[in-house]
Write a protein that holds these residues in place. Structure first.
Motif, mmCIF file in Angstrom:
data_model
loop_
_atom_site.group_PDB
_atom_site.id
_atom_site.type_symbol
_atom_site.label_atom_id
_atom_site.label_comp_id
_atom_site.label_asym_id
_atom_site.label_seq_id
_atom_site.Cartn_x
_atom_site.Cartn_y
_atom_site.Cartn_z
ATOM 1 N N THR A 229 0.833 -1.187 0.000
ATOM 2 C CA THR A 229 0.000 0.000 0.000
ATOM 3 C C THR A 229 0.871 1.241 0.000
ATOM 4 N N SER A 230 0.340 2.303 -0.540
ATOM 5 C CA SER A 230 1.080 3.554 -0.520
ATOM 6 C C SER A 230 0.577 4.454 0.601
ATOM 7 N N LYS A 231 -0.413 4.019 1.328
ATOM 8 C CA LYS A 231 -0.991 4.832 2.402
ATOM 9 C C LYS A 231 -0.115 4.745 3.651
ATOM 10 N N PRO A 232 0.293 5.901 4.196
ATOM 11 C CA PRO A 232 1.114 5.880 5.411
ATOM 12 C C PRO A 232 0.319 5.404 6.622
ATOM 13 N N ASN A 233 1.023 4.805 7.557
ATOM 14 C CA ASN A 233 0.423 4.396 8.819
ATOM 15 C C ASN A 233 0.457 5.566 9.793
ATOM 16 N N LYS A 234 -0.562 5.665 10.626
ATOM 17 C CA LYS A 234 -0.596 6.632 11.724
ATOM 18 C C LYS A 234 -0.362 5.823 12.991
ATOM 19 N N ILE A 235 0.740 6.091 13.671
ATOM 20 C CA ILE A 235 1.164 5.283 14.807
ATOM 21 C C ILE A 235 1.217 6.153 16.061
ATOM 22 N N ILE A 236 0.421 5.810 17.060
ATOM 23 C CA ILE A 236 0.453 6.536 18.331
ATOM 24 C C ILE A 236 1.615 5.990 19.157
ATOM 25 N N VAL A 237 2.551 6.855 19.475
ATOM 26 C CA VAL A 237 3.738 6.445 20.220
ATOM 27 C C VAL A 237 3.315 5.925 21.594
ATOM 28 N N GLY A 238 3.691 4.683 21.884
ATOM 29 C CA GLY A 238 3.324 4.041 23.140
ATOM 30 C C GLY A 238 1.944 3.399 23.120
ATOM 31 N N GLY A 239 1.249 3.454 21.974
ATOM 32 C CA GLY A 239 -0.097 2.892 21.885
ATOM 33 C C GLY A 239 -1.027 3.598 22.856
ATOM 34 N N SER A 240 -1.841 2.839 23.558
ATOM 35 C CA SER A 240 -2.803 3.435 24.496
ATOM 36 C C SER A 240 -2.118 4.027 25.731
ATOM 37 N N ASP A 241 -0.838 3.710 25.955
ATOM 38 C CA ASP A 241 -0.095 4.284 27.083
ATOM 39 C C ASP A 241 0.378 5.709 26.806
ATOM 40 N N HIS A 242 0.437 6.088 25.544
ATOM 41 C CA HIS A 242 0.878 7.417 25.125
ATOM 42 C C HIS A 242 2.321 7.681 25.542
ATOM 43 N N TRP A 243 2.713 8.933 25.678
ATOM 44 C CA TRP A 243 4.090 9.374 25.950
ATOM 45 C C TRP A 243 4.179 9.794 27.411
ATOM 46 N N HIS A 244 4.784 8.954 28.245
ATOM 47 C CA HIS A 244 4.882 9.263 29.679
ATOM 48 C C HIS A 244 6.113 8.626 30.306
ATOM 49 N N GLY B 40 12.875 6.050 30.579
ATOM 50 C CA GLY B 40 12.621 5.224 29.390
ATOM 51 C C GLY B 40 12.023 5.980 28.221
ATOM 52 N N MET B 41 12.022 7.300 28.288
ATOM 53 C CA MET B 41 11.352 8.105 27.258
ATOM 54 C C MET B 41 12.299 8.427 26.110
ATOM 55 N N LYS B 42 12.713 7.366 25.424
ATOM 56 C CA LYS B 42 13.543 7.513 24.237
ATOM 57 C C LYS B 42 13.354 6.280 23.365
ATOM 58 N N PHE B 43 13.479 6.482 22.069
ATOM 59 C CA PHE B 43 13.432 5.365 21.126
ATOM 60 C C PHE B 43 13.984 5.832 19.794
ATOM 61 N N PHE B 44 14.320 4.871 18.950
ATOM 62 C CA PHE B 44 14.731 5.231 17.597
ATOM 63 C C PHE B 44 14.011 4.328 16.613
ATOM 64 N N VAL B 45 13.850 4.842 15.409
ATOM 65 C CA VAL B 45 13.254 4.069 14.323
ATOM 66 C C VAL B 45 14.091 4.269 13.072
ATOM 67 N N MET B 46 14.078 3.278 12.218
ATOM 68 C CA MET B 46 14.718 3.355 10.904
ATOM 69 C C MET B 46 13.647 2.979 9.897
ATOM 70 N N PRO B 47 12.924 3.966 9.360
ATOM 71 C CA PRO B 47 11.829 3.631 8.451
ATOM 72 C C PRO B 47 12.338 3.001 7.155
ATOM 73 N N MET B 48 11.593 2.035 6.685
ATOM 74 C CA MET B 48 11.912 1.336 5.445
ATOM 75 C C MET B 48 11.122 1.949 4.292
ATOM 76 N N LEU B 49 11.587 1.699 3.101
ATOM 77 C CA LEU B 49 10.841 2.112 1.923
ATOM 78 C C LEU B 49 9.701 1.130 1.712
ATOM 79 N N ARG B 50 8.574 1.623 1.242
ATOM 80 C CA ARG B 50 7.419 0.753 0.987
ATOM 81 C C ARG B 50 7.597 -0.003 -0.317
ATOM 82 N N ARG B 51 7.022 -1.160 -0.358
ATOM 83 C CA ARG B 51 6.970 -1.918 -1.598
ATOM 84 C C ARG B 51 5.665 -1.547 -2.275
ATOM 85 N N TRP B 52 5.743 -1.065 -3.454
ATOM 86 C CA TRP B 52 4.561 -0.620 -4.182
ATOM 87 C C TRP B 52 3.889 -1.789 -4.856
#
Length: 182
Positions: free
Chosen positions: A59-74, A168-180
């Motif tokens: 898919t070419s549609k981006p995902n909307k990702i809530i950081v921490g899910g239902s726990d949010h940023w805390h 624990g309020m840190k993280f990193f991501v390495m986004p990948m390219l989408r497969r069309w």
């Protein structure tokens, strides 16, 4: 400037885990172009066909990702583990940081973008860029688009880095390219 054995070991372990994260997140990539062929984890090797939610992203549609899910940023949540489990992330995905504004919580939070892995490991905010203030996480939250194929290092910068170091309020991501889709 020398590295102590402890610092060198941390750097090696984190670098290795980052490489594993990227390779695991990228495990569904497909060699050989539109016609198949090449090495392809979606065939029957080594664990059989893949029909789960992490199979080829067509898919070419981006995902909307809530950081921490239902726990949010805390404070007190391990976002590094969350990001590792949430993999893969893709270019143009939107991370949403949600947190209470200062008036509703005695603890303020913010979001900083750190310049490199060493700053991430040590929670060194001296060269970090503030991308969300303490008030921007309320309501719909602060949205950050992963625009490029590069590592992104995030941290809370409140209380002189204590939220990053001890909370624990840190993280990193390495986004990948989408497969069309072909």
């Amino acid at each position: 400037m020398g590295f102590s054995a402890d610092k060198l070991m941390i750097l090696i372990v984190v670098t290795a885990s980052m490489l594993v994260s990227v390779s695991v997140a990228n495990k569904d990539w497909y060699n050989g172009g539109g016609g198949g062929g090449g090495f392809n984890y979606t065939t029957n090797w080594p664990w059989g066909p893949r029909n789960d939610s992490h199979s080829l992203n067509r898919t070419s549609k981006p995902n909307k990702i809530i950081v921490g899910g239902s726990d949010h940023w805390h404070y007190g949540f391990n976002y590094s583990v969350w990001a590792f489990q949430k993999n893969p992330f893709y270019v143009n995905d939107v991370l949403v940081f949600k947190y209470d504004p200062p008036s509703k919580s005695p603890f303020k939070h913010s979001v900083y973008l750190l310049p490199n892995m060493w700053s991430y490991l040590t929670c060194d905010l001296s060269k970090a860029k503030l991308i969300a203030t303490t008030t921007q996480g309320s309501g719909e939250g602060f949205k950050f688009v992963l625009k490029k194929w590069k590592p992104y290092y995030f941290a809370c910068g409140e209380h002189e880095g204590i939220h990053c170091r001890d909370g624990g309020m840190k993280f990193f991501v390495m986004p990948m390219l989408r497969r069309w889709h072909y």
